[in-house]
Write a protein that holds these residues in place. Structure first.
Motif, PDB file in Angstrom:
ATOM      1  N   SER A   1       0.794  -1.104   0.036  1.00  0.00           N
ATOM      2  CA  SER A   1       0.023   0.120   0.102  1.00  0.00           C
ATOM      3  C   SER A   1       0.901   1.236  -0.027  1.00  0.00           C
ATOM      4  O   SER A   1       0.302   2.470  -0.153  1.00  0.00           O
ATOM      5  CB  SER A   1      -0.792   0.029   1.286  1.00  0.00           C
ATOM      6  N   MET A   2       2.205   1.205   0.403  1.00  0.00           N
ATOM      7  CA  MET A   2       2.930   2.343   0.232  1.00  0.00           C
ATOM      8  C   MET A   2       3.429   2.683  -1.368  1.00  0.00           C
ATOM      9  O   MET A   2       3.658   1.733  -2.204  1.00  0.00           O
ATOM     10  CB  MET A   2       4.351   1.957   0.883  1.00  0.00           C
ATOM     11  N   SER A   3       3.753   3.986  -1.581  1.00  0.00           N
ATOM     12  CA  SER A   3       4.126   4.291  -2.906  1.00  0.00           C
ATOM     13  C   SER A   3       5.474   4.063  -3.012  1.00  0.00           C
ATOM     14  O   SER A   3       6.407   3.683  -1.908  1.00  0.00           O
ATOM     15  CB  SER A   3       3.749   5.940  -2.722  1.00  0.00           C
ATOM     16  N   GLU A   4       6.013   4.145  -4.471  1.00  0.00           N
ATOM     17  CA  GLU A   4       7.464   3.855  -4.799  1.00  0.00           C
ATOM     18  C   GLU A   4       8.342   4.932  -3.945  1.00  0.00           C
ATOM     19  O   GLU A   4       9.203   4.410  -3.394  1.00  0.00           O
ATOM     20  CB  GLU A   4       7.690   3.749  -6.129  1.00  0.00           C
ATOM     21  N   GLU A   5       7.825   5.942  -3.737  1.00  0.00           N
ATOM     22  CA  GLU A   5       8.673   7.002  -3.197  1.00  0.00           C
ATOM     23  C   GLU A   5       8.901   6.943  -1.597  1.00  0.00           C
ATOM     24  O   GLU A   5      10.095   6.877  -1.053  1.00  0.00           O
ATOM     25  CB  GLU A   5       8.074   8.362  -2.946  1.00  0.00           C
ATOM     26  N   GLU A   6       7.714   6.275  -0.960  1.00  0.00           N
ATOM     27  CA  GLU A   6       7.732   5.973   0.460  1.00  0.00           C
ATOM     28  C   GLU A   6       8.883   4.545   0.680  1.00  0.00           C
ATOM     29  O   GLU A   6       9.574   4.654   1.762  1.00  0.00           O
ATOM     30  CB  GLU A   6       6.517   5.581   0.813  1.00  0.00           C
ATOM     31  N   ILE A   7       8.794   3.786  -0.302  1.00  0.00           N
ATOM     32  CA  ILE A   7       9.755   2.512  -0.152  1.00  0.00           C
ATOM     33  C   ILE A   7      11.015   2.966  -0.347  1.00  0.00           C
ATOM     34  O   ILE A   7      11.922   2.486   0.188  1.00  0.00           O
ATOM     35  CB  ILE A   7       9.052   1.469  -1.080  1.00  0.00           C
ATOM     36  N   MET A   8      11.390   4.003  -1.299  1.00  0.00           N
ATOM     37  CA  MET A   8      12.347   4.484  -1.537  1.00  0.00           C
ATOM     38  C   MET A   8      13.083   5.226  -0.341  1.00  0.00           C
ATOM     39  O   MET A   8      14.407   5.058  -0.036  1.00  0.00           O
ATOM     40  CB  MET A   8      12.873   5.078  -2.897  1.00  0.00           C
ATOM     41  N   LYS A   9      12.298   5.831   0.416  1.00  0.00           N
ATOM     42  CA  LYS A   9      12.479   6.626   1.636  1.00  0.00           C
ATOM     43  C   LYS A   9      12.985   5.431   2.809  1.00  0.00           C
ATOM     44  O   LYS A   9      14.064   5.926   3.454  1.00  0.00           O
ATOM     45  CB  LYS A   9      11.519   7.693   1.949  1.00  0.00           C
ATOM     46  N   ILE A  10      12.167   4.651   2.934  1.00  0.00           N
ATOM     47  CA  ILE A  10      12.571   3.767   3.943  1.00  0.00           C
ATOM     48  C   ILE A  10      13.780   2.974   3.826  1.00  0.00           C
ATOM     49  O   ILE A  10      14.644   2.850   4.595  1.00  0.00           O
ATOM     50  CB  ILE A  10      11.348   2.694   4.240  1.00  0.00           C
ATOM     51  N   ASN A  11      13.973   2.534   2.376  1.00  0.00           N
ATOM     52  CA  ASN A  11      15.376   1.853   2.245  1.00  0.00           C
ATOM     53  C   ASN A  11      16.507   2.699   2.370  1.00  0.00           C
ATOM     54  O   ASN A  11      17.403   2.334   2.833  1.00  0.00           O
ATOM     55  CB  ASN A  11      15.115   1.352   0.907  1.00  0.00           C
ATOM     56  N   ARG A  12      16.369   4.034   1.855  1.00  0.00           N
ATOM     57  CA  ARG A  12      17.319   5.209   2.119  1.00  0.00           C
ATOM     58  C   ARG A  12      17.830   5.108   3.845  1.00  0.00           C
ATOM     59  O   ARG A  12      18.991   5.237   4.088  1.00  0.00           O
ATOM     60  CB  ARG A  12      17.116   6.460   1.436  1.00  0.00           C
ATOM     61  N   GLU A  13      16.826   5.256   4.488  1.00  0.00           N
ATOM     62  CA  GLU A  13      16.879   5.588   5.921  1.00  0.00           C
ATOM     63  C   GLU A  13      17.487   4.043   6.293  1.00  0.00           C
ATOM     64  O   GLU A  13      18.381   4.183   7.498  1.00  0.00           O
ATOM     65  CB  GLU A  13      15.447   5.586   6.557  1.00  0.00           C
ATOM     66  N   ARG A  14      17.065   3.019   6.056  1.00  0.00           N
ATOM     67  CA  ARG A  14      17.861   1.844   6.515  1.00  0.00           C
ATOM     68  C   ARG A  14      19.293   1.770   6.431  1.00  0.00           C
ATOM     69  O   ARG A  14      20.107   1.337   7.047  1.00  0.00           O
ATOM     70  CB  ARG A  14      16.993   0.592   5.862  1.00  0.00           C
ATOM     71  N   LYS A  15      19.799   2.321   5.122  1.00  0.00           N
ATOM     72  CA  LYS A  15      20.983   2.256   4.671  1.00  0.00           C
ATOM     73  C   LYS A  15      21.736   3.216   5.519  1.00  0.00           C
ATOM     74  O   LYS A  15      22.933   2.729   6.064  1.00  0.00           O
ATOM     75  CB  LYS A  15      21.242   2.693   3.103  1.00  0.00           C
ATOM     76  N   ILE A  16      21.163   4.131   5.768  1.00  0.00           N
ATOM     77  CA  ILE A  16      21.870   5.456   6.855  1.00  0.00           C
ATOM     78  C   ILE A  16      21.832   4.755   8.162  1.00  0.00           C
ATOM     79  O   ILE A  16      22.942   4.911   8.730  1.00  0.00           O
ATOM     80  CB  ILE A  16      20.915   6.515   6.798  1.00  0.00           C
TER      81      ILE A  16
END
Length: 114
Positions: free
Chosen positions: A13-28
């Motif tokens: 249900s998340m947008s692609e932008e939200e998924i990318m933001k979560i993945n970026r935060e996880r990497k950080i």
């Protein structure tokens, strides 16, 4: 309806932008955690191998501790986020109030001798 619950979701249900933001935060988060582990290992190795002279060891470890403190505040306590106003205010006020109390206790007990 109960048959539908056992099936996996086809799309989040998340947008692609939200998924990318979560993945970026996880990497950080993983990168900052690895850096903090490196700083901890560096402090242990510096003291255990006695590569740093005694007069410089305490300031060196305190410097590493301050760096780790700020990294933990910004990345794990989310002080870098814009929409966490009240939690940030409480964390900062706790640091501001506890720092003079800690310094006063250290001076009162006379633990300033190295």
């Amino acid at each position: 309806m109960s048959d539908e619950l056992s099936k996996p979701f086809e799309k989040s249900s998340m947008s692609e932008e939200e998924i990318m933001k979560i993945n970026r935060e996880r990497k950080i988060q993983i990168t900052s955690f690895a850096f903090m582990i490196f700083l901890t290992i560096l402090a242990f190795v510096a003291v255990a191998t006695e590569t740093i002279e005694v007069g410089f060891a305490v300031p060196f470890i305190l410097l590493l501790a301050v760096i780790q403190f700020f990294l933990q505040m910004f990345y794990f306590m989310h002080l870098k986020d814009k929409d966490h106003g009240w939690p940030n205010a409480f964390i900062i006020s706790g640091v501001v109030l506890s720092t003079p109390a800690l310094i006063a206790l250290i001076l009162l007990l006379g633990v300033t001798k190295y």
